[in-house]
Design a protein around this motif. Structure first.
Motif, PDB file in Angstrom:
ATOM      1  N   LEU A  74       0.861  -1.136   0.031  1.00  0.00           N
ATOM      2  CA  LEU A  74      -0.132  -0.062   0.082  1.00  0.00           C
ATOM      3  C   LEU A  74       0.921   1.425  -0.061  1.00  0.00           C
ATOM      4  O   LEU A  74       0.502   2.114  -0.599  1.00  0.00           O
ATOM      5  CB  LEU A  74      -0.861   0.009   1.203  1.00  0.00           C
ATOM      6  N   VAL A  75       1.872   1.250   0.917  1.00  0.00           N
ATOM      7  CA  VAL A  75       2.678   2.732   0.986  1.00  0.00           C
ATOM      8  C   VAL A  75       3.350   2.674  -0.594  1.00  0.00           C
ATOM      9  O   VAL A  75       3.357   3.812  -0.887  1.00  0.00           O
ATOM     10  CB  VAL A  75       3.786   2.309   1.818  1.00  0.00           C
ATOM     11  N   ALA A  76       4.003   1.626  -0.995  1.00  0.00           N
ATOM     12  CA  ALA A  76       4.750   1.838  -2.189  1.00  0.00           C
ATOM     13  C   ALA A  76       3.975   2.218  -3.329  1.00  0.00           C
ATOM     14  O   ALA A  76       4.204   3.067  -4.253  1.00  0.00           O
ATOM     15  CB  ALA A  76       5.838   0.561  -2.671  1.00  0.00           C
ATOM     16  N   LEU A  77       3.015   1.245  -3.379  1.00  0.00           N
ATOM     17  CA  LEU A  77       1.971   1.628  -4.678  1.00  0.00           C
ATOM     18  C   LEU A  77       1.363   2.969  -4.550  1.00  0.00           C
ATOM     19  O   LEU A  77       0.969   3.588  -5.863  1.00  0.00           O
ATOM     20  CB  LEU A  77       1.211   0.515  -4.678  1.00  0.00           C
ATOM     21  N   ASN A  78       1.047   3.212  -3.579  1.00  0.00           N
ATOM     22  CA  ASN A  78       0.249   4.480  -3.488  1.00  0.00           C
ATOM     23  C   ASN A  78       1.093   5.724  -3.717  1.00  0.00           C
ATOM     24  O   ASN A  78       0.883   6.679  -4.350  1.00  0.00           O
ATOM     25  CB  ASN A  78      -0.231   4.820  -2.056  1.00  0.00           C
ATOM     26  N   ARG A  79       2.377   5.501  -3.161  1.00  0.00           N
ATOM     27  CA  ARG A  79       3.371   6.798  -3.536  1.00  0.00           C
ATOM     28  C   ARG A  79       3.675   6.582  -5.178  1.00  0.00           C
ATOM     29  O   ARG A  79       3.744   7.819  -5.758  1.00  0.00           O
ATOM     30  CB  ARG A  79       4.579   6.378  -2.660  1.00  0.00           C
ATOM     31  N   LEU A  80       3.903   5.387  -5.674  1.00  0.00           N
ATOM     32  CA  LEU A  80       4.100   5.483  -7.104  1.00  0.00           C
ATOM     33  C   LEU A  80       2.841   5.902  -7.858  1.00  0.00           C
ATOM     34  O   LEU A  80       3.171   6.735  -9.163  1.00  0.00           O
ATOM     35  CB  LEU A  80       4.534   4.056  -7.496  1.00  0.00           C
ATOM     36  N   HIS A  81       1.806   5.743  -7.504  1.00  0.00           N
ATOM     37  CA  HIS A  81       0.402   6.126  -8.220  1.00  0.00           C
ATOM     38  C   HIS A  81       0.226   7.729  -8.034  1.00  0.00           C
ATOM     39  O   HIS A  81      -0.088   8.191  -9.007  1.00  0.00           O
ATOM     40  CB  HIS A  81      -0.711   5.314  -7.775  1.00  0.00           C
ATOM     41  N   THR A  82       0.444   8.141  -6.818  1.00  0.00           N
ATOM     42  CA  THR A  82       0.093   9.598  -6.738  1.00  0.00           C
ATOM     43  C   THR A  82       1.459  10.439  -7.339  1.00  0.00           C
ATOM     44  O   THR A  82       1.046  11.571  -7.782  1.00  0.00           O
ATOM     45  CB  THR A  82       0.230  10.030  -5.166  1.00  0.00           C
ATOM     46  N   GLU A  83       2.619   9.882  -7.385  1.00  0.00           N
ATOM     47  CA  GLU A  83       3.475  10.477  -8.103  1.00  0.00           C
ATOM     48  C   GLU A  83       3.660  10.465  -9.753  1.00  0.00           C
ATOM     49  O   GLU A  83       4.384  10.739 -10.542  1.00  0.00           O
ATOM     50  CB  GLU A  83       4.846  10.053  -7.827  1.00  0.00           C
ATOM     51  N   GLN A  84       2.340   9.417 -10.144  1.00  0.00           N
ATOM     52  CA  GLN A  84       1.937   9.319 -11.588  1.00  0.00           C
ATOM     53  C   GLN A  84       3.142   8.485 -12.418  1.00  0.00           C
ATOM     54  O   GLN A  84       3.194   8.363 -13.642  1.00  0.00           O
ATOM     55  CB  GLN A  84       1.910  10.536 -12.270  1.00  0.00           C
ATOM     56  N   GLU A  85       3.979   7.712 -11.518  1.00  0.00           N
ATOM     57  CA  GLU A  85       4.731   6.576 -12.413  1.00  0.00           C
ATOM     58  C   GLU A  85       4.162   5.510 -12.830  1.00  0.00           C
ATOM     59  O   GLU A  85       4.359   5.139 -13.862  1.00  0.00           O
ATOM     60  CB  GLU A  85       5.720   6.368 -11.030  1.00  0.00           C
ATOM     61  N   SER A 301      -6.499   9.284  -9.070  1.00  0.00           N
ATOM     62  CA  SER A 301      -7.329  10.491  -8.362  1.00  0.00           C
ATOM     63  C   SER A 301      -6.035  11.208  -7.700  1.00  0.00           C
ATOM     64  O   SER A 301      -5.390  10.908  -6.855  1.00  0.00           O
ATOM     65  CB  SER A 301      -8.028   9.871  -7.454  1.00  0.00           C
ATOM     66  N   ARG A 302      -6.098  12.541  -8.064  1.00  0.00           N
ATOM     67  CA  ARG A 302      -4.995  13.257  -7.281  1.00  0.00           C
ATOM     68  C   ARG A 302      -5.462  13.552  -5.631  1.00  0.00           C
ATOM     69  O   ARG A 302      -4.540  14.058  -4.920  1.00  0.00           O
ATOM     70  CB  ARG A 302      -5.042  14.730  -7.763  1.00  0.00           C
ATOM     71  N   LEU A 303      -6.579  13.267  -5.296  1.00  0.00           N
ATOM     72  CA  LEU A 303      -6.968  13.358  -3.857  1.00  0.00           C
ATOM     73  C   LEU A 303      -6.662  12.046  -2.917  1.00  0.00           C
ATOM     74  O   LEU A 303      -6.959  12.120  -1.774  1.00  0.00           O
ATOM     75  CB  LEU A 303      -8.514  13.363  -3.872  1.00  0.00           C
ATOM     76  N   GLY A 304      -5.807  11.282  -3.748  1.00  0.00           N
ATOM     77  CA  GLY A 304      -5.478  10.210  -3.021  1.00  0.00           C
ATOM     78  C   GLY A 304      -6.620   9.047  -2.953  1.00  0.00           C
ATOM     79  O   GLY A 304      -7.539   9.071  -3.615  1.00  0.00           O
ATOM     80  N   TYR A 305      -6.206   7.816  -2.418  1.00  0.00           N
ATOM     81  CA  TYR A 305      -6.955   6.623  -2.365  1.00  0.00           C
ATOM     82  C   TYR A 305      -7.323   6.229  -0.907  1.00  0.00           C
ATOM     83  O   TYR A 305      -7.308   4.816  -0.822  1.00  0.00           O
ATOM     84  CB  TYR A 305      -6.335   5.499  -3.153  1.00  0.00           C
TER      85      TYR A 305
END
Length: 380
Positions: A74-85, A301-305
């Motif tokens: 959750l931590v790694a994927l959320n960071r990768l997704h919010t940073e649009q990687e 989503s830019r607002l997070g998950y």
């Protein structure tokens, strides 16, 4: 493995190792607090305490691994997704399966390590632990003498010591022994120590005296510089080490010795433990799939998950609790063991369904479908 695959794997591996170490440290702290009885009451050394605590680690790590995998993912994927990687990966032509492949491969490796822990390392560690606890329980020094207390380690025997240091040296020792013929003997000594002579446990008392009433009621008084009190009659016991289901090898769980009464009565419990050894590693893959579903199972989503993460976290907790319930219920009926595999596999299927529910090609189709209308609007 391509460059992007290695990059995604590195981003997941670090948090997984960190979460596993952190949760293991917390579990060991709680376990060590429960094991302080070895030092406080049993007067064992710090080495024995650390050894017993370390032998608990295989089962603790096996229970913690799915949670660590889920949190780290959750931590790694959320960071990768919010940073649009991850969005860039999709834009570069990677399918959802190619993006989800490195996390799932990592979860499969963790599940394989958990299986090794279950089948070989945990039984070996727990057998060693059981032997160590048996030696602690039957330790003559800790069971015979307790500092500042009158103890009765055997019928007709009363022992008192003013102090006992960490080396096993006893100060101001008092022993009162009543024999079967009615006579009684009292020993007092300034110092004492439990040792072995000719492979027999003895209590060596120094600078003391004995007072004995004979059958005729005559008091015999004797002083000594050193007196050896035989402790072997107190250690004559037929007690054997009993291995619990968690201590047994896999073949002993599936094929118990039914000639023994205990194994015959607890056959279903042994069978449930055996299936749990094989089924619990699947939770690592299932929890990784749930984490993937929480992050890439929906649109960007830019607002997070936060909402999706909370829902999947609650679902993961329910799945793991349900797994414990099913394992307990399997001790009553053998067919319920099927559910031990069905629970993690069902969670895995649900997570993968959420990941592949919305395909990347759908966004391409929508752009293609909207292309002519956008062109007409631009021309207008």
């Amino acid at each position: 493995m391509r460059l992007i695959d290695r990059y995604l794997l590195r981003q997941l591996l670090g948090p997984t190792l960190l979460a596993t170490a952190a949760l293991t440290a917390v579990a060991l702290l709680s376990q060590s607090l429960a094991g302080l009885d070895l030092i406080v009451n049993q007067r064992q050394s710090a080495f024995v305490f650390l050894k017993v605590t370390a032998l608990y680690m295989p089962q603790l790590i096996n229970m913690i691994l799915p949670i660590a995998v889920f949190v780290a993912a959750l931590v790694a994927l959320n960071r990768l997704h919010t940073e649009q990687e991850i969005v860039v990966c999709f834009a570069g032509g990677m399918s959802r399966w190619k993006v989800a492949s490195p996390p799932l491969r990592l979860a499969a490796v963790v599940a394989f390590l958990a299986l090794i822990l279950n089948l070989w390392i945990q039984p070996l560690a727990y057998r060693t632990l059981r032997q160590e606890l048996f030696e602690v329980r039957t330790d003559m020094a800790s069971s015979l003498v307790r500092e500042g207390e009158f103890t009765e380690p055997a019928p007709g025997l009363t022992v008192y010591a003013q102090s006992v240091d960490g080396q096993g040296n006893i100060e101001n020792l008092f022993i009162h022994q009543t024999k079967a013929d009615g006579s009684a003997t009292t020993y007092t000594a300034d110092a004492g120590r439990i040792a072995k002579r000719q492979d027999r446990p003895v209590l060596i008392m120094r600078k003391g005296s004995t007072q004995e009433f004979s059958e005729r009621g005559v008091l015999n008084y004797l002083t000594f510089d050193e007196y050896v009190f035989d402790l072997s009659p107190l250690t004559n016991s037929d007690e054997l080490i009993h291995y619990k289901p968690s201590d047994r090898w896999l073949h002993e769980l599936f094929f118990p010795d039914l000639t023994q009464d205990w194994e015959k009565r607890n056959r279903l419990g042994l069978l449930a433990e055996g299936h749990a050894r094989l089924a619990t590693p699947l939770y690592n893959i299932a929890f990784m799939a749930l984490a993937l579903s929480a992050i890439i199972g929906g649109g960007f989503s830019r607002l997070g998950y936060g909402r999706r993460i909370a829902l999947m976290g609650a679902l993961a907790a329910v799945v793991r609790i349900l797994g414990f319930v099913v394992q307990t219920a399997s001790e009553e009926s053998a067919w319920i063991n099927i559910l031990q595999y069905a629970v993690p596999l069902g969670a895995l299927a649900y997570g993968l369904k959420g990941v592949f529910r919305q395909r990347v090609s759908r966004f391409i189709d929508m752009r293609t479908r909207r292309g002519p209308s956008l062109a007409r609007n631009a021309a207008a």
